[in-house]
Scaffold this motif. Structure first.
Motif, PDB file in Angstrom:
ATOM      1  N   LEU A  25       0.810  -1.218   0.000  1.00  0.00           N
ATOM      2  CA  LEU A  25       0.000   0.000   0.000  1.00  0.00           C
ATOM      3  C   LEU A  25       0.839   1.262   0.000  1.00  0.00           C
ATOM      4  O   LEU A  25       0.447   2.286  -0.576  1.00  0.00           O
ATOM      5  CB  LEU A  25      -0.916   0.002   1.227  1.00  0.00           C
ATOM      6  CG  LEU A  25      -1.899  -1.169   1.313  1.00  0.00           C
ATOM      7  CD1 LEU A  25      -2.613  -1.149   2.659  1.00  0.00           C
ATOM      8  CD2 LEU A  25      -2.904  -1.111   0.170  1.00  0.00           C
ATOM      9  N   SER A  55       2.886   4.036  -4.462  1.00  0.00           N
ATOM     10  CA  SER A  55       3.372   2.670  -4.305  1.00  0.00           C
ATOM     11  C   SER A  55       3.448   2.032  -5.682  1.00  0.00           C
ATOM     12  O   SER A  55       3.072   2.620  -6.696  1.00  0.00           O
ATOM     13  CB  SER A  55       2.443   1.852  -3.397  1.00  0.00           C
ATOM     14  OG  SER A  55       1.286   1.453  -4.111  1.00  0.00           O
ATOM     15  N   MET A  57       1.634  -0.430  -6.493  1.00  0.00           N
ATOM     16  CA  MET A  57       0.319  -0.969  -6.803  1.00  0.00           C
ATOM     17  C   MET A  57      -0.113  -0.507  -8.196  1.00  0.00           C
ATOM     18  O   MET A  57       0.200   0.601  -8.597  1.00  0.00           O
ATOM     19  CB  MET A  57      -0.704  -0.512  -5.762  1.00  0.00           C
ATOM     20  CG  MET A  57      -0.496  -1.118  -4.393  1.00  0.00           C
ATOM     21  SD  MET A  57      -0.827  -2.893  -4.381  1.00  0.00           S
ATOM     22  CE  MET A  57      -2.584  -2.936  -4.644  1.00  0.00           C
ATOM     23  N   TYR A 464      -5.204  -6.943  -7.601  1.00  0.00           N
ATOM     24  CA  TYR A 464      -5.836  -5.689  -7.184  1.00  0.00           C
ATOM     25  C   TYR A 464      -5.894  -4.738  -8.368  1.00  0.00           C
ATOM     26  O   TYR A 464      -5.203  -4.919  -9.377  1.00  0.00           O
ATOM     27  CB  TYR A 464      -5.032  -5.042  -6.044  1.00  0.00           C
ATOM     28  CG  TYR A 464      -5.082  -5.826  -4.752  1.00  0.00           C
ATOM     29  CD1 TYR A 464      -6.066  -5.576  -3.800  1.00  0.00           C
ATOM     30  CD2 TYR A 464      -4.156  -6.830  -4.486  1.00  0.00           C
ATOM     31  CE1 TYR A 464      -6.124  -6.296  -2.624  1.00  0.00           C
ATOM     32  CE2 TYR A 464      -4.202  -7.562  -3.315  1.00  0.00           C
ATOM     33  CZ  TYR A 464      -5.197  -7.289  -2.385  1.00  0.00           C
ATOM     34  OH  TYR A 464      -5.257  -8.015  -1.220  1.00  0.00           O
ATOM     35  N   VAL A 466      -6.016  -0.323  -9.095  1.00  0.00           N
ATOM     36  CA  VAL A 466      -5.978   1.028  -8.535  1.00  0.00           C
ATOM     37  C   VAL A 466      -6.367   2.080  -9.564  1.00  0.00           C
ATOM     38  O   VAL A 466      -6.422   3.268  -9.250  1.00  0.00           O
ATOM     39  CB  VAL A 466      -4.584   1.354  -7.958  1.00  0.00           C
ATOM     40  CG1 VAL A 466      -4.276   0.456  -6.768  1.00  0.00           C
ATOM     41  CG2 VAL A 466      -3.493   1.251  -9.013  1.00  0.00           C
ATOM     42  N   VAL A 488      -8.337  -0.405  -1.035  1.00  0.00           N
ATOM     43  CA  VAL A 488      -7.028  -0.355  -1.689  1.00  0.00           C
ATOM     44  C   VAL A 488      -7.012   0.740  -2.748  1.00  0.00           C
ATOM     45  O   VAL A 488      -6.049   1.513  -2.858  1.00  0.00           O
ATOM     46  CB  VAL A 488      -6.691  -1.732  -2.297  1.00  0.00           C
ATOM     47  CG1 VAL A 488      -5.448  -1.649  -3.170  1.00  0.00           C
ATOM     48  CG2 VAL A 488      -6.491  -2.761  -1.192  1.00  0.00           C
ATOM     49  N   THR A 491      -6.838   4.120  -1.123  1.00  0.00           N
ATOM     50  CA  THR A 491      -5.498   4.381  -0.598  1.00  0.00           C
ATOM     51  C   THR A 491      -4.594   4.927  -1.684  1.00  0.00           C
ATOM     52  O   THR A 491      -3.870   5.904  -1.487  1.00  0.00           O
ATOM     53  CB  THR A 491      -4.892   3.090  -0.015  1.00  0.00           C
ATOM     54  OG1 THR A 491      -5.723   2.612   1.036  1.00  0.00           O
ATOM     55  CG2 THR A 491      -3.495   3.346   0.534  1.00  0.00           C
ATOM     56  N   HIS A 492      -4.615   4.287  -2.838  1.00  0.00           N
ATOM     57  CA  HIS A 492      -3.748   4.716  -3.936  1.00  0.00           C
ATOM     58  C   HIS A 492      -4.108   6.123  -4.400  1.00  0.00           C
ATOM     59  O   HIS A 492      -3.230   6.873  -4.842  1.00  0.00           O
ATOM     60  CB  HIS A 492      -3.856   3.737  -5.105  1.00  0.00           C
ATOM     61  CG  HIS A 492      -2.727   3.837  -6.078  1.00  0.00           C
ATOM     62  ND1 HIS A 492      -1.485   3.320  -5.826  1.00  0.00           N
ATOM     63  CD2 HIS A 492      -2.654   4.416  -7.309  1.00  0.00           C
ATOM     64  CE1 HIS A 492      -0.684   3.557  -6.850  1.00  0.00           C
ATOM     65  NE2 HIS A 492      -1.365   4.216  -7.762  1.00  0.00           N
ATOM     66  N   ALA A 499     -10.376   4.941   2.584  1.00  0.00           N
ATOM     67  CA  ALA A 499      -9.844   3.578   2.664  1.00  0.00           C
ATOM     68  C   ALA A 499     -10.204   2.943   3.998  1.00  0.00           C
ATOM     69  O   ALA A 499     -10.672   1.791   4.054  1.00  0.00           O
ATOM     70  CB  ALA A 499      -8.329   3.611   2.481  1.00  0.00           C
ATOM     71  N   TRP A 503     -12.521  -0.490   4.624  1.00  0.00           N
ATOM     72  CA  TRP A 503     -11.990  -1.688   5.278  1.00  0.00           C
ATOM     73  C   TRP A 503     -12.776  -2.023   6.540  1.00  0.00           C
ATOM     74  O   TRP A 503     -12.990  -3.198   6.856  1.00  0.00           O
ATOM     75  CB  TRP A 503     -10.506  -1.503   5.587  1.00  0.00           C
ATOM     76  CG  TRP A 503      -9.669  -1.529   4.335  1.00  0.00           C
ATOM     77  CD1 TRP A 503      -9.919  -2.227   3.188  1.00  0.00           C
ATOM     78  CD2 TRP A 503      -8.459  -0.813   4.105  1.00  0.00           C
ATOM     79  NE1 TRP A 503      -8.950  -2.000   2.259  1.00  0.00           N
ATOM     80  CE2 TRP A 503      -8.028  -1.143   2.789  1.00  0.00           C
ATOM     81  CE3 TRP A 503      -7.692   0.069   4.864  1.00  0.00           C
ATOM     82  CZ2 TRP A 503      -6.868  -0.613   2.227  1.00  0.00           C
ATOM     83  CZ3 TRP A 503      -6.530   0.599   4.316  1.00  0.00           C
ATOM     84  CH2 TRP A 503      -6.128   0.258   3.017  1.00  0.00           C
ATOM     85  N   ASN A 518      -4.622  -4.392   6.332  1.00  0.00           N
ATOM     86  CA  ASN A 518      -4.592  -3.091   5.662  1.00  0.00           C
ATOM     87  C   ASN A 518      -4.849  -1.953   6.641  1.00  0.00           C
ATOM     88  O   ASN A 518      -4.221  -0.886   6.551  1.00  0.00           O
ATOM     89  CB  ASN A 518      -5.611  -3.062   4.526  1.00  0.00           C
ATOM     90  CG  ASN A 518      -5.222  -3.978   3.375  1.00  0.00           C
ATOM     91  OD1 ASN A 518      -4.101  -4.480   3.318  1.00  0.00           O
ATOM     92  ND2 ASN A 518      -6.150  -4.200   2.453  1.00  0.00           N
ATOM     93  N   LEU A 522      -2.243   1.047   7.454  1.00  0.00           N
ATOM     94  CA  LEU A 522      -2.688   2.440   7.386  1.00  0.00           C
ATOM     95  C   LEU A 522      -2.422   3.156   8.709  1.00  0.00           C
ATOM     96  O   LEU A 522      -1.935   4.300   8.725  1.00  0.00           O
ATOM     97  CB  LEU A 522      -4.175   2.484   7.042  1.00  0.00           C
ATOM     98  CG  LEU A 522      -4.827   3.872   6.998  1.00  0.00           C
ATOM     99  CD1 LEU A 522      -4.099   4.800   6.038  1.00  0.00           C
ATOM    100  CD2 LEU A 522      -6.297   3.741   6.604  1.00  0.00           C
TER     101      LEU A 522
END
Length: 655
Positions: A25, A55, A57, A464, A466, A488, A491-492, A499, A503, A518, A522
């Motif tokens: 992440l 990241s 990701m 995943y 993003v 996720v 987050t990106h 996020a 979650w 996650n 975070l």
């Protein structure tokens, strides 16, 4: 007569292994993060700050390799004419593994005798040697240890072409590499095209990373009188060539520390870079004008730099890197306009120049002698003509598939069709449905049925997304798995509150180790270490034997002063897992911090080998010196063992 053939190459091999199932992440320390750009000009400062990603990701990290090697066969494609033989490692990003000058039998590249992944790429696994193709964002590409799509193509004049391509997921672009050797060519020609199919500009990055043998008589030359130096102090400074501090940086065996030198090539000069031996011979890379940057990277002659080279390729295999890229430095991204197609030609071959001139004290005379040799080898107008001619065949569909890459391009084609969009505008780089596989299956279901079926919640998601285009279909699905994916994606995008909410909702629908982990990552990111520790405990309750999760949790507990709890977690692992280098390091660190220096010392004496030690990472030597301090500096004359010395600067704090 030019030919293209498939064969195999047998190498001592440490397989790349499985990916880490925990999504990365937040990127760790960026070795290319500039902390002092005061000497850079306005354009460079802007590009340095532009296009950074939080990241790697949506890619997962490749850290499942070891250092246990055994012979294995690798598929390769070979291009050959009367002058050159080029071997491409198809399963490792299409890397040009070898380039042999046939009349002399000389290998022009540093050809690694082993296939040994190491932790230098964006996703972890990386290989030294040959020519690596890097695209997308700063660092070694996410595709560097992945198979590309590959196929055979025939040019209108009958020349066989090796075509390699892929859909790059960070930027959402298609890149295509066409390599060929015309019958009478003394250089390998590589046509590269990047296509941005998006309606918006994207930050872009490309560097061709070329490893060549290093020796005391080798000198690196480029058409510049100054360079931008960037080292592990994260400061960029402009230095005069060739010897800004009295040491000739173009002769890499004279330099103590590792460093990057980006040649400041004036606008209008032909772009090239070469490494020439005492006889005035060596590899040269040149291109059409799109590739503006040229670079020298050296490991330095410090103990850590020499250790790194052996770590990557075995004893006796010193190398340096000469590189070429879109921007002036590797610290920058360039804006690629919506719908743009960027193309260029690169050429690789044996340069021969007057040895007295290229190794003389007159820097201007040295680089001009190399330029003259290059003009004899392949004039610029030849490359310009090749680029113009390529426009007539670059969009032709391949004649024969040689290897399948990932299914992500095929998924993007399906998504675009579902959204009523035109296909990806790269007809020469097809992405057939036959390449769709388990990683794409959840997203195909989301496109076709509006939901993602939640399988066994004890199993980590296999992939995943993003890209913001997936947010709307995910929001239409209220299941725990879709909520996990939404977190996720948010987050990106930098929406950490969003996020966290997704979650938590995912946990309310179905508690899973993945959502708890996650939330822990975070909380650690935002500085709430107590909350992070609690979330890691919940994640471990649901997935107690997952080594990556145990290591993350132990690392956090050590930070929060709960080293004894971390030690208990590590000790509870099965013996095979406890033998892993990362686990042994964490056990030694936790033992030291919990007041058991003898246990730490025993582990250090027995040996701790981190197969995935990171470039610039200080874990090993920090632990060694911390243990010495904790034990009162026993044996004060005992040096840092070479096995633990990966220091990139000899002036690094010795503890």
């Amino acid at each position: 007569m030019s030919e293209l053939r498939l064969t195999t190459l047998t190498l001592p091999t440490a397989p790349v292994g499985p990916v880490n199932p925990l999504p990365p992440l937040f990127t760790g320390a960026d070795l290319h993060q500039v902390e002092d750009a005061g000497e850079a000009d306005e354009e460079m400062r802007h590009n340095i700050g532009y296009g950074r990603v939080p990241s790697v990701m949506p890619y997962l990290v490749q850290d499942g390799y070891t250092r246990d090697r055994s012979p294995a066969e690798h598929p390769v494609a070979v291009l050959e004419n009367d002058t050159l033989r080029a071997t491409f490692l198809l399963g490792a990003g299409g890397r040009l593994w070898s380039l042999v000058h046939r009349p002399t039998g000389r290998e022009l590249l540093f050809r690694n005798p082993v296939f040994q992944p190491a932790n230098l790429a964006l996703r972890g696994a990386w290989l030294a040697g040959g020519v690596e193709w890097n695209i997308g964002t700063i660092g070694h590409a996410p595709t560097t240890c992945e198979p590309l799509h590959a196929a055979r193509l025939t040019r209108p004049d009958g020349t066989p072409v090796l075509r390699m391509w892929e859909y790059e997921r960070i930027r959402g672009v298609v890149f295509q590499i066409d390599a060929y050797l015309p019958d009478d060519s003394r250089v390998l020609l590589v046509h590269v095209r990047i296509t941005n199919p998006r309606d918006t500009a994207v930050p872009m990055y490309w560097w061709s990373n070329i490893a060549v043998p290093e020796a005391p008589d080798v000198r690196v030359l480029a058409p510049a009188d100054a360079a931008w130096q960037f080292s592990y102090d994260r400061r960029i400074r402009r230095v005069a060539l060739p010897a800004p501090d009295g040491t000739d940086l173009s002769r890499t065996t004279l330099s103590r520390d590792a460093a990057d030198y980006f040649f400041d090539v004036p606008t209008g000069r032909r772009g090239w870079v070469t490494a020439l031996d005492g006889s005035g011979r060596g590899l040269v890379q040149t291109s059409t004008e799109r590739l503006r940057g040229r670079k020298l990277f050296l490991w330095g002659q410090g103990e850590g730099g020499r250790h790194w080279q052996e770590w990557l390729s075995g004893p006796g295999g010193g190398y340096l890197e000469i590189q070429a890229g879109l921007a002036r430095t590797q610290l920058e991204h360039l804006p690629m306009p919506a719908g743009a197609r960027w193309s260029w030609i690169e050429a690789y071959g044996l340069l021969e120049a007057d040895p007295a001139a290229v190794h003389g004290d007159d820097w201007t005379a040295a680089r001009e002698a190399a330029r003259d040799g290059l003009d004899r080898l392949v004039p610029q107008h030849v490359l310009d003509a090749e680029l113009e001619a390529a426009a007539h065949w670059v969009d032709r569909r391949p004649d024969e598939p040689l290897q399948a890459g990932s299914g992500w391009g095929a998924l993007e084609e399906r998504r675009r069709a579902r959204a009523g969009r035109s296909p990806l505008p790269a007809p020469g780089a097809p992405f057939p449905d036959s390449t769709l596989g388990p990683e794409q299956a959840p997203w195909l279901e989301l496109l076709d049925r509006g939901r993602i079926t939640a399988a066994d919640p004890r199993q980590a998601p296999v992939s995943y997304q993003v890209d913001p285009v997936w947010e709307e279909p995910l929001r239409a699905d209220t299941g725990w798995l879709a909520l996990l994916h939404l977190g996720v994606l948010r987050t990106h995008a930098g929406d950490l509150d969003g996020a966290r909410e997704n979650w938590r909702r995912s946990i309310e629908a179905r508690p899973t180790a993945w959502a708890w982990r996650n939330l822990a990552a975070l909380a650690a990111r935002t500085g709430d270490l107590t909350e992070a520790a609690g979330a890691y405990r919940e994640a471990l309750r649901l997935a107690p034997g997952l080594v990556p999760l145990v290591l993350e949790s132990a690392g956090l507990l050590i930070r929060t002063g709960e080293a004894a709890e971390a030690l208990a977690l590590l000790t509870a692992l099965p013996a095979a897992d406890r033998a892993l280098g990362r686990v042994r390091w964490a056990e030694a660190r936790a033992a030291l911090d919990s007041g058991d220096p003898e246990r730490c010392g025993r582990l250090l004496r027995e040996g701790i080998e981190l197969a995935d030690v990171r470039e610039g990472e200080s874990s090993l030597h920090d632990l060694w010196f911390a243990h010495r301090r904790a034990t009162g500096g026993a044996d004060p004359g005992l040096p840092l063992p070479r096995a633990y010395d990966f220091r990139m600067l000899t002036a690094e704090d010795a503890g």
